[in-house]
Design a protein around this motif. Structure first.
Motif, PDB file in Angstrom:
ATOM      1  N   GLU A  49       1.030  -1.248   0.061  1.00  0.00           N
ATOM      2  CA  GLU A  49      -0.029   0.143   0.252  1.00  0.00           C
ATOM      3  C   GLU A  49       0.766   1.394   0.044  1.00  0.00           C
ATOM      4  O   GLU A  49       0.565   2.276  -0.552  1.00  0.00           O
ATOM      5  CB  GLU A  49      -0.986  -0.035   1.132  1.00  0.00           C
ATOM      6  N   ALA A  50       1.898   1.012   0.695  1.00  0.00           N
ATOM      7  CA  ALA A  50       2.815   2.489   0.763  1.00  0.00           C
ATOM      8  C   ALA A  50       3.570   2.619  -0.591  1.00  0.00           C
ATOM      9  O   ALA A  50       3.516   3.674  -1.227  1.00  0.00           O
ATOM     10  CB  ALA A  50       3.824   2.133   1.920  1.00  0.00           C
ATOM     11  N   LEU A  51       3.933   1.448  -1.220  1.00  0.00           N
ATOM     12  CA  LEU A  51       4.621   1.566  -2.431  1.00  0.00           C
ATOM     13  C   LEU A  51       3.540   1.933  -3.505  1.00  0.00           C
ATOM     14  O   LEU A  51       3.974   2.792  -4.519  1.00  0.00           O
ATOM     15  CB  LEU A  51       5.061  -0.093  -2.872  1.00  0.00           C
ATOM     16  N   ALA A  52       2.380   1.535  -3.160  1.00  0.00           N
ATOM     17  CA  ALA A  52       1.238   2.014  -4.228  1.00  0.00           C
ATOM     18  C   ALA A  52       1.256   3.644  -4.308  1.00  0.00           C
ATOM     19  O   ALA A  52       0.899   3.990  -5.067  1.00  0.00           O
ATOM     20  CB  ALA A  52      -0.101   1.389  -3.992  1.00  0.00           C
ATOM     21  N   HIS A  53       1.377   3.862  -2.951  1.00  0.00           N
ATOM     22  CA  HIS A  53       1.103   5.634  -2.826  1.00  0.00           C
ATOM     23  C   HIS A  53       2.352   6.181  -3.633  1.00  0.00           C
ATOM     24  O   HIS A  53       2.021   7.221  -3.969  1.00  0.00           O
ATOM     25  CB  HIS A  53       1.095   5.844  -1.171  1.00  0.00           C
ATOM     26  N   GLU A  54       3.638   5.663  -3.439  1.00  0.00           N
ATOM     27  CA  GLU A  54       4.775   6.281  -3.909  1.00  0.00           C
ATOM     28  C   GLU A  54       4.362   6.260  -5.353  1.00  0.00           C
ATOM     29  O   GLU A  54       4.960   7.001  -6.393  1.00  0.00           O
ATOM     30  CB  GLU A  54       5.937   5.632  -3.423  1.00  0.00           C
ATOM     31  N   ILE A  55       3.871   4.947  -6.106  1.00  0.00           N
ATOM     32  CA  ILE A  55       3.999   4.712  -7.436  1.00  0.00           C
ATOM     33  C   ILE A  55       2.907   5.727  -8.022  1.00  0.00           C
ATOM     34  O   ILE A  55       3.108   6.367  -8.784  1.00  0.00           O
ATOM     35  CB  ILE A  55       3.458   3.365  -7.734  1.00  0.00           C
ATOM     36  N   THR A  56       1.781   6.130  -7.192  1.00  0.00           N
ATOM     37  CA  THR A  56       0.668   6.945  -7.748  1.00  0.00           C
ATOM     38  C   THR A  56       1.549   8.291  -7.888  1.00  0.00           C
ATOM     39  O   THR A  56       1.065   9.032  -8.774  1.00  0.00           O
ATOM     40  CB  THR A  56      -0.546   7.031  -6.789  1.00  0.00           C
ATOM     41  N   GLY A  67       5.193   3.980 -17.426  1.00  0.00           N
ATOM     42  CA  GLY A  67       4.880   2.761 -17.157  1.00  0.00           C
ATOM     43  C   GLY A  67       5.922   2.080 -16.194  1.00  0.00           C
ATOM     44  O   GLY A  67       6.584   2.784 -15.365  1.00  0.00           O
ATOM     45  N   VAL A  68       5.882   0.775 -15.917  1.00  0.00           N
ATOM     46  CA  VAL A  68       6.735   0.175 -15.171  1.00  0.00           C
ATOM     47  C   VAL A  68       8.270   0.338 -15.005  1.00  0.00           C
ATOM     48  O   VAL A  68       8.756   0.720 -14.219  1.00  0.00           O
ATOM     49  CB  VAL A  68       6.399  -1.410 -15.410  1.00  0.00           C
ATOM     50  N   PRO A  69       8.790   0.149 -16.242  1.00  0.00           N
ATOM     51  CA  PRO A  69      10.209   0.347 -16.323  1.00  0.00           C
ATOM     52  C   PRO A  69      10.547   1.985 -15.743  1.00  0.00           C
ATOM     53  O   PRO A  69      11.627   1.954 -14.921  1.00  0.00           O
ATOM     54  CB  PRO A  69      10.600   0.513 -17.721  1.00  0.00           C
ATOM     55  N   ARG A  70       9.943   2.863 -16.131  1.00  0.00           N
ATOM     56  CA  ARG A  70      10.050   4.107 -15.667  1.00  0.00           C
ATOM     57  C   ARG A  70       9.794   4.541 -14.223  1.00  0.00           C
ATOM     58  O   ARG A  70      10.568   5.098 -13.390  1.00  0.00           O
ATOM     59  CB  ARG A  70       9.800   5.163 -16.607  1.00  0.00           C
ATOM     60  N   VAL A  71       8.848   3.921 -13.862  1.00  0.00           N
ATOM     61  CA  VAL A  71       8.436   4.131 -12.424  1.00  0.00           C
ATOM     62  C   VAL A  71       9.482   3.296 -11.432  1.00  0.00           C
ATOM     63  O   VAL A  71       9.719   3.850 -10.696  1.00  0.00           O
ATOM     64  CB  VAL A  71       6.958   3.492 -12.008  1.00  0.00           C
ATOM     65  N   THR A  72       9.800   2.157 -11.945  1.00  0.00           N
ATOM     66  CA  THR A  72      11.041   1.334 -11.140  1.00  0.00           C
ATOM     67  C   THR A  72      12.222   2.310 -11.232  1.00  0.00           C
ATOM     68  O   THR A  72      12.914   2.288 -10.101  1.00  0.00           O
ATOM     69  CB  THR A  72      11.103   0.034 -11.852  1.00  0.00           C
ATOM     70  N   ALA A  74      12.489   5.485 -11.342  1.00  0.00           N
ATOM     71  CA  ALA A  74      12.220   6.466 -10.451  1.00  0.00           C
ATOM     72  C   ALA A  74      12.356   6.187  -8.983  1.00  0.00           C
ATOM     73  O   ALA A  74      12.807   6.870  -8.025  1.00  0.00           O
ATOM     74  CB  ALA A  74      11.042   7.376 -10.693  1.00  0.00           C
ATOM     75  N   LEU A  75      11.796   5.041  -8.459  1.00  0.00           N
ATOM     76  CA  LEU A  75      11.785   4.631  -7.499  1.00  0.00           C
ATOM     77  C   LEU A  75      13.035   4.282  -6.975  1.00  0.00           C
ATOM     78  O   LEU A  75      13.580   4.580  -5.640  1.00  0.00           O
ATOM     79  CB  LEU A  75      10.721   3.159  -7.045  1.00  0.00           C
ATOM     80  N   VAL A  82      13.522  -1.792  -5.154  1.00  0.00           N
ATOM     81  CA  VAL A  82      12.352  -2.586  -5.364  1.00  0.00           C
ATOM     82  C   VAL A  82      12.310  -3.402  -6.651  1.00  0.00           C
ATOM     83  O   VAL A  82      13.205  -2.800  -7.551  1.00  0.00           O
ATOM     84  CB  VAL A  82      11.151  -1.897  -5.452  1.00  0.00           C
ATOM     85  N   ASN A  83      12.000  -4.512  -6.866  1.00  0.00           N
ATOM     86  CA  ASN A  83      11.673  -5.306  -8.022  1.00  0.00           C
ATOM     87  C   ASN A  83      10.944  -4.970  -9.107  1.00  0.00           C
ATOM     88  O   ASN A  83       9.903  -4.513  -8.840  1.00  0.00           O
ATOM     89  CB  ASN A  83      11.717  -6.786  -7.621  1.00  0.00           C
ATOM     90  N   ARG A  84      11.231  -4.989 -10.536  1.00  0.00           N
ATOM     91  CA  ARG A  84      10.484  -4.138 -11.621  1.00  0.00           C
ATOM     92  C   ARG A  84       9.051  -5.320 -11.586  1.00  0.00           C
ATOM     93  O   ARG A  84       7.938  -4.770 -11.667  1.00  0.00           O
ATOM     94  CB  ARG A  84      11.123  -4.631 -12.852  1.00  0.00           C
ATOM     95  N   LYS A  85       9.176  -6.575 -11.166  1.00  0.00           N
ATOM     96  CA  LYS A  85       8.013  -7.450 -11.096  1.00  0.00           C
ATOM     97  C   LYS A  85       6.952  -7.066  -9.936  1.00  0.00           C
ATOM     98  O   LYS A  85       5.773  -7.291 -10.330  1.00  0.00           O
ATOM     99  CB  LYS A  85       8.316  -8.920 -11.017  1.00  0.00           C
TER     100      LYS A  85
END
Length: 193
Positions: A49-56, A67-72, A74-75, A82-85
């Motif tokens: 849930e905390a990761l979802a908040h950061e992703i948002t 998308g997934v690669p750029r969000v990963t 940035a994190l 954090v793992n891409r999957k």
């Protein structure tokens, strides 16, 4: 399996765990392993849930493009290992998706339902006895490093010669008309001449 374990956990006040496991055809060790992992699952859910908040937050800052690669990436720049999957799973669960470029092929004709296919004027008979009696044309598109390339050509079915061709960076009607104008013999063969 977690559904069965949740049922056993809910009913263990009324029946013994051994009886419930026997009825549900599962090993008691499976149930006890599920109970032992409850704290870890809850901690993982809270971390997701905390990761979802950061992703948002990252996704909104990118104007819904990342998308997934750029969000990963940035994190990871923010120091979050954090793992891409895992990012992919959390984004999928929360309905977060980036914009992707359209890589599909595009049609040379409009795909309106009201447009009917062109009539077959030669009846699928690609033979001709004398030049100028049957002329067929074609237009296609080819991807290049500088953009799309559109060649158009006219072919005489009697001689199998290309009697006119044209090339452009568009597929408007003038491309085909230019190919027709290039064939001086076609004007002599046409009924209008």
């Amino acid at each position: 399996m977690s559904t069965i374990c949740r049922f056993i956990h809910a009913e263990k006040a009324n029946y013994t765990v051994t009886l419930l496991c026997k009825v549900m055809k599962t090993a008691p060790s499976t149930y006890y392993a599920w109970v032992a992992g409850r704290k870890a699952r809850e901690a993982r859910r809270q971390d997701d849930e905390a990761l979802a908040h950061e992703i948002t937050a990252i996704h909104l800052a990118s104007r819904h493009n990342y998308g997934v690669p750029r969000v990963t990436a940035a994190l990871r720049r923010q120091g979050r290992l954090v793992n891409r999957k895992r990012v992919e799973r959390v984004m999928r669960q929360h309905g977060i998706a980036g914009n992707s470029r359209c890589t599909g092929r595009r049609s040379l004709t409009k795909a309106d339902s009201k447009d009917a296919p062109a009539p077959d004027l030669i009846g699928r008979d690609f033979t001709a006895t004398s030049p100028g009696t049957k002329i067929v044309g074609d237009i296609t598109y080819i991807p290049t490093a500088e953009g799309w390339f559109y060649p158009a050509s006219w072919l005489d079915l009697a001689t199998r010669e290309v009697i006119g061709y044209s090339m452009a960076d568009h597929h408007r009607a003038e491309l085909v008309v230019d190919a027709m104008d290039m064939a001086p013999r076609w004007a002599a063969w046409s009924p209008a001449a």
